[in-house]
Every structure is written in C-alpha cells, then in structure tokens.
Design a protein around this motif. Structure first.
Motif, PDB file in Angstrom:
ATOM      1  N   ARG A   1      45.824  57.640  76.042  1.00  0.00           N
ATOM      2  CA  ARG A   1      44.996  57.637  74.844  1.00  0.00           C
ATOM      3  C   ARG A   1      45.407  56.511  73.916  1.00  0.00           C
ATOM      4  NH1 ARG A   1      43.406  62.322  70.536  1.00  0.00           N
ATOM      5  NH2 ARG A   1      42.857  60.877  68.911  1.00  0.00           N
ATOM      6  N   ILE A   2      44.397  55.893  73.287  1.00  0.00           N
ATOM      7  CA  ILE A   2      44.649  54.896  72.250  1.00  0.00           C
ATOM      8  C   ILE A   2      43.635  55.091  71.125  1.00  0.00           C
ATOM      9  CG2 ILE A   2      45.592  53.152  73.825  1.00  0.00           C
ATOM     10  CD1 ILE A   2      42.873  51.643  73.471  1.00  0.00           C
ATOM     11  N   GLU A   3      43.921  54.470  70.003  1.00  0.00           N
ATOM     12  CA  GLU A   3      42.970  54.379  68.899  1.00  0.00           C
ATOM     13  C   GLU A   3      42.899  52.912  68.503  1.00  0.00           C
ATOM     14  OE1 GLU A   3      43.759  57.014  65.642  1.00  0.00           O
ATOM     15  OE2 GLU A   3      43.666  58.799  66.917  1.00  0.00           O
ATOM     16  N   PHE A   4      41.707  52.469  68.139  1.00  0.00           N
ATOM     17  CA  PHE A   4      41.511  51.099  67.694  1.00  0.00           C
ATOM     18  C   PHE A   4      40.369  51.076  66.695  1.00  0.00           C
ATOM     19  CE2 PHE A   4      39.066  51.838  71.496  1.00  0.00           C
ATOM     20  CZ  PHE A   4      37.845  51.234  71.268  1.00  0.00           C
ATOM     21  N   THR A   5      40.243  49.960  65.991  1.00  0.00           N
ATOM     22  CA  THR A   5      39.186  49.874  64.981  1.00  0.00           C
ATOM     23  C   THR A   5      38.084  48.935  65.448  1.00  0.00           C
ATOM     24  OG1 THR A   5      40.345  48.099  63.812  1.00  0.00           O
ATOM     25  CG2 THR A   5      40.730  50.350  63.042  1.00  0.00           C
ATOM     26  N   VAL A   6      36.883  49.239  64.979  1.00  0.00           N
ATOM     27  CA  VAL A   6      35.706  48.422  65.268  1.00  0.00           C
ATOM     28  C   VAL A   6      35.064  48.089  63.923  1.00  0.00           C
ATOM     29  CG1 VAL A   6      33.425  48.399  66.349  1.00  0.00           C
ATOM     30  CG2 VAL A   6      35.332  49.514  67.512  1.00  0.00           C
ATOM     31  N   ASP A   7      34.827  46.822  63.689  1.00  0.00           N
ATOM     32  CA  ASP A   7      34.183  46.385  62.450  1.00  0.00           C
ATOM     33  C   ASP A   7      32.689  46.241  62.683  1.00  0.00           C
ATOM     34  OD1 ASP A   7      36.575  46.158  60.962  1.00  0.00           O
ATOM     35  OD2 ASP A   7      36.993  44.219  61.889  1.00  0.00           O
ATOM     36  N   SER A   8      31.928  46.637  61.679  1.00  0.00           N
ATOM     37  CA  SER A   8      30.482  46.468  61.749  1.00  0.00           C
ATOM     38  C   SER A   8      29.950  46.300  60.333  1.00  0.00           C
ATOM     39  CB  SER A   8      29.829  47.672  62.429  1.00  0.00           C
ATOM     40  OG  SER A   8      29.940  48.808  61.610  1.00  0.00           O
ATOM     41  N   SER A   9      28.658  46.128  60.227  1.00  0.00           N
ATOM     42  CA  SER A   9      28.053  45.927  58.911  1.00  0.00           C
ATOM     43  C   SER A   9      28.218  47.151  58.012  1.00  0.00           C
ATOM     44  CB  SER A   9      26.570  45.587  59.059  1.00  0.00           C
ATOM     45  OG  SER A   9      25.903  46.642  59.719  1.00  0.00           O
ATOM     46  N   ASP A  10      28.417  48.327  58.598  1.00  0.00           N
ATOM     47  CA  ASP A  10      28.591  49.532  57.785  1.00  0.00           C
ATOM     48  C   ASP A  10      30.058  49.917  57.615  1.00  0.00           C
ATOM     49  OD1 ASP A  10      28.779  50.251  60.462  1.00  0.00           O
ATOM     50  OD2 ASP A  10      27.863  52.222  60.172  1.00  0.00           O
ATOM     51  N   GLY A  11      30.978  48.991  57.864  1.00  0.00           N
ATOM     52  CA  GLY A  11      32.402  49.221  57.620  1.00  0.00           C
ATOM     53  C   GLY A  11      33.231  49.212  58.885  1.00  0.00           C
ATOM     54  N   THR A  12      34.481  49.597  58.705  1.00  0.00           N
ATOM     55  CA  THR A  12      35.437  49.664  59.808  1.00  0.00           C
ATOM     56  C   THR A  12      35.549  51.112  60.260  1.00  0.00           C
ATOM     57  OG1 THR A  12      36.662  47.788  58.929  1.00  0.00           O
ATOM     58  CG2 THR A  12      37.820  49.207  60.471  1.00  0.00           C
ATOM     59  N   HIS A  13      35.478  51.308  61.568  1.00  0.00           N
ATOM     60  CA  HIS A  13      35.529  52.654  62.143  1.00  0.00           C
ATOM     61  C   HIS A  13      36.690  52.740  63.115  1.00  0.00           C
ATOM     62  CE1 HIS A  13      31.523  53.512  60.544  1.00  0.00           C
ATOM     63  NE2 HIS A  13      31.258  52.265  60.845  1.00  0.00           N
ATOM     64  N   THR A  14      37.377  53.876  63.105  1.00  0.00           N
ATOM     65  CA  THR A  14      38.453  54.108  64.062  1.00  0.00           C
ATOM     66  C   THR A  14      37.867  54.849  65.259  1.00  0.00           C
ATOM     67  OG1 THR A  14      40.060  54.256  62.269  1.00  0.00           O
ATOM     68  CG2 THR A  14      40.724  55.143  64.414  1.00  0.00           C
ATOM     69  N   ILE A  15      38.081  54.264  66.425  1.00  0.00           N
ATOM     70  CA  ILE A  15      37.586  54.837  67.674  1.00  0.00           C
ATOM     71  C   ILE A  15      38.791  55.311  68.485  1.00  0.00           C
ATOM     72  CG2 ILE A  15      36.274  54.390  69.789  1.00  0.00           C
ATOM     73  CD1 ILE A  15      34.636  54.150  67.175  1.00  0.00           C
ATOM     74  N   ALA A  16      38.687  56.516  69.023  1.00  0.00           N
ATOM     75  CA  ALA A  16      39.720  57.034  69.913  1.00  0.00           C
ATOM     76  C   ALA A  16      39.198  56.942  71.341  1.00  0.00           C
ATOM     77  CB  ALA A  16      40.052  58.481  69.562  1.00  0.00           C
ATOM     78  N   ALA A  17      40.101  56.671  72.266  1.00  0.00           N
ATOM     79  CA  ALA A  17      39.712  56.537  73.674  1.00  0.00           C
ATOM     80  C   ALA A  17      40.756  57.202  74.560  1.00  0.00           C
ATOM     81  CB  ALA A  17      39.592  55.064  74.044  1.00  0.00           C
ATOM     82  N   THR A  18      40.274  57.932  75.557  1.00  0.00           N
ATOM     83  CA  THR A  18      41.165  58.456  76.591  1.00  0.00           C
ATOM     84  C   THR A  18      40.692  57.904  77.930  1.00  0.00           C
ATOM     85  OG1 THR A  18      39.846  60.456  76.873  1.00  0.00           O
ATOM     86  CG2 THR A  18      41.732  60.613  75.406  1.00  0.00           C
ATOM     87  N   ALA A  19      41.656  57.556  78.768  1.00  0.00           N
ATOM     88  CA  ALA A  19      41.342  57.004  80.091  1.00  0.00           C
ATOM     89  C   ALA A  19      41.781  57.992  81.162  1.00  0.00           C
ATOM     90  CB  ALA A  19      42.054  55.676  80.290  1.00  0.00           C
ATOM     91  N   HIS A  20      40.892  58.227  82.116  1.00  0.00           N
ATOM     92  CA  HIS A  20      41.147  59.162  83.209  1.00  0.00           C
ATOM     93  C   HIS A  20      40.961  58.413  84.527  1.00  0.00           C
ATOM     94  CE1 HIS A  20      40.797  62.487  80.314  1.00  0.00           C
ATOM     95  NE2 HIS A  20      39.878  61.721  79.764  1.00  0.00           N
ATOM     96  N   ALA A  21      41.937  58.538  85.400  1.00  0.00           N
ATOM     97  CA  ALA A  21      41.857  57.862  86.695  1.00  0.00           C
ATOM     98  C   ALA A  21      40.797  58.531  87.564  1.00  0.00           C
ATOM     99  CB  ALA A  21      43.209  57.909  87.395  1.00  0.00           C
ATOM    100  N   ILE A  22      40.043  57.686  88.292  1.00  0.00           N
ATOM    101  CA  ILE A  22      39.053  58.165  89.257  1.00  0.00           C
ATOM    102  C   ILE A  22      39.550  57.731  90.635  1.00  0.00           C
ATOM    103  CG2 ILE A  22      36.673  58.014  90.069  1.00  0.00           C
ATOM    104  CD1 ILE A  22      35.936  56.981  87.261  1.00  0.00           C
ATOM    105  N   ARG A  23      39.728  58.682  91.539  1.00  0.00           N
ATOM    106  CA  ARG A  23      40.078  58.305  92.904  1.00  0.00           C
ATOM    107  C   ARG A  23      39.359  59.242  93.847  1.00  0.00           C
ATOM    108  NH1 ARG A  23      46.115  58.169  94.598  1.00  0.00           N
ATOM    109  NH2 ARG A  23      45.920  59.443  92.827  1.00  0.00           N
TER     110      ARG A  23
END
Length: 197
Positions: free
Chosen positions: A85-107
């Motif tokens: 899991r990570i969190e990062f920010t995304v900037d846009s015209s309506d401000g900065t948003h914090t996005i969380a992401a989880t990665a799951h392996a596919i096999r």
C-alpha cells in the motif's frame, strides 16, 4: 494505452463491468509494469483524460507495481503475498487530493501481473469524520433522553405539589385578596415552567 497483444492480461466484459461499477478505481498491469486496463473511476481519481495522462499519472505506482511483480515472480503462493500500500497526491484544478493504492499480485497459468485498487483517501477521511460525528450526536441524543427521563420524575413531583398548593391556597385565601392573586401567579409560573419539560 499501446498494448502488445501477446502481453495483454486477459479480462472479460464481466470484469470491466464490475471494475467500472465499483466504488474504487481499478488498474491492471502486466509483468513488465505496463498498464493493461484502467477503470473509469481510476482515470477520474488520477485526473486522466487520455492515455498520455495515464502514463504520467501512474508514475507514483511504478515502484509499488514493480515490487509486487518481483514478489509474485519468486513463486510465493498468492495467499502469502501481502497487499502493498502507498499514498500519493494528485494535483488538479480543484486542488490536491490524496490517493491511496493497494497492489495485489495476479498469478494464473497464463498470466502474471498486478491489480491495483485506488481510492480517494481525503474522501475516506471525511466519511470517517462524518461517522464519528454521527456517533457523537447519537450519544448526545442518548444522553438527552436519559436526562429527560431522569428529570420527568422530579418535575412530575413539582407539578403535583403545585396543584396541591393551589388547592390549599384556594381553600385558605380569600379569592379577591391581593395575596391570593400573587399566590395564583406564582403557581401559574411554576405550572408553565414545568409544562415544557
């Protein structure tokens, strides 16, 4: 997304419908870390309007996807691979948003890759705050009900005592006297004050 057909992670129409109906963003990457699928909500969360935007927007996910792919390639059973899991920010015209992401392996037999789930962390925190406030208001309501219940008994006693005092005063005092009028006003004040509780 420019895709080499030999590396495309297979997904069907059911998966696309499910991914696009979900309240989280869904991204799929092949074992080289190339995006193979991006749901509408994922594009929206990442503020993507084109494939070029997606290439730029997934930069914060490159390391997450790479490390998940490496763990998957080591033949660790999928159940033993924790979601990264990570969190990062995304900037846009309506401000900065914090996005969380989880990665799951596919096999699977014919597939090696990573499924990434995205959600708006700021919105999640607002929902948690709203739930906490609702819980506090519910507790305040319960406290109010308990206090109202506890006050009804003494207020009932006051109402009965005022009624008794009124009847004693009516019997003992001359109804035309100034004292009887003043006495009646005091009893009415008590009765009005207790009638709202």
């Amino acid at each position: 997304m420019h895709q080499d057909p030999s590396r495309v992670i297979p997904h069907d129409a059911w998966f696309e419908v499910l991914a696009n109906a979900s309240n989280v963003g869904v991204l799929m990457f092949d074992n080289d870390g190339t995006p193979q699928f991006s749901s509408g909500l994922a594009n929206s969360l990442l503020r993507c309007e084109s494939d070029d935007d997606l290439e730029r927007a997934i930069d914060p996910l490159v390391e997450l996807v790479g490390s998940t792919n490496e763990n998957c390639a080591r033949n660790v059973p999928p159940a033993d691979l924790p979601a990264a899991r990570i969190e990062f920010t995304v900037d846009s015209s309506d401000g900065t948003h914090t996005i969380a992401a989880t990665a799951h392996a596919i096999r699977t037999d014919d597939c090696l890759g990573v499924l990434v789930i995205l959600w708006d962390r700021d919105r999640e925190l607002l929902v948690q705050h709203d739930l906490q406030m609702a819980s506090q208001f519910r507790n305040v309501g319960q406290l109010y009900q308990a206090l109202a219940h506890d006050l009804r008994s003494p207020v009932g006693t006051i109402v009965m005592a005022a009624s008794l005092v009124r009847s004693i005063g009516d019997a003992a005092l001359d109804p035309k006297s100034e004292v009887a009028k003043q006495f009646g006003e005091w009893i009415e004040t008590i009765e009005e004050a207790t009638s709202t509780l």
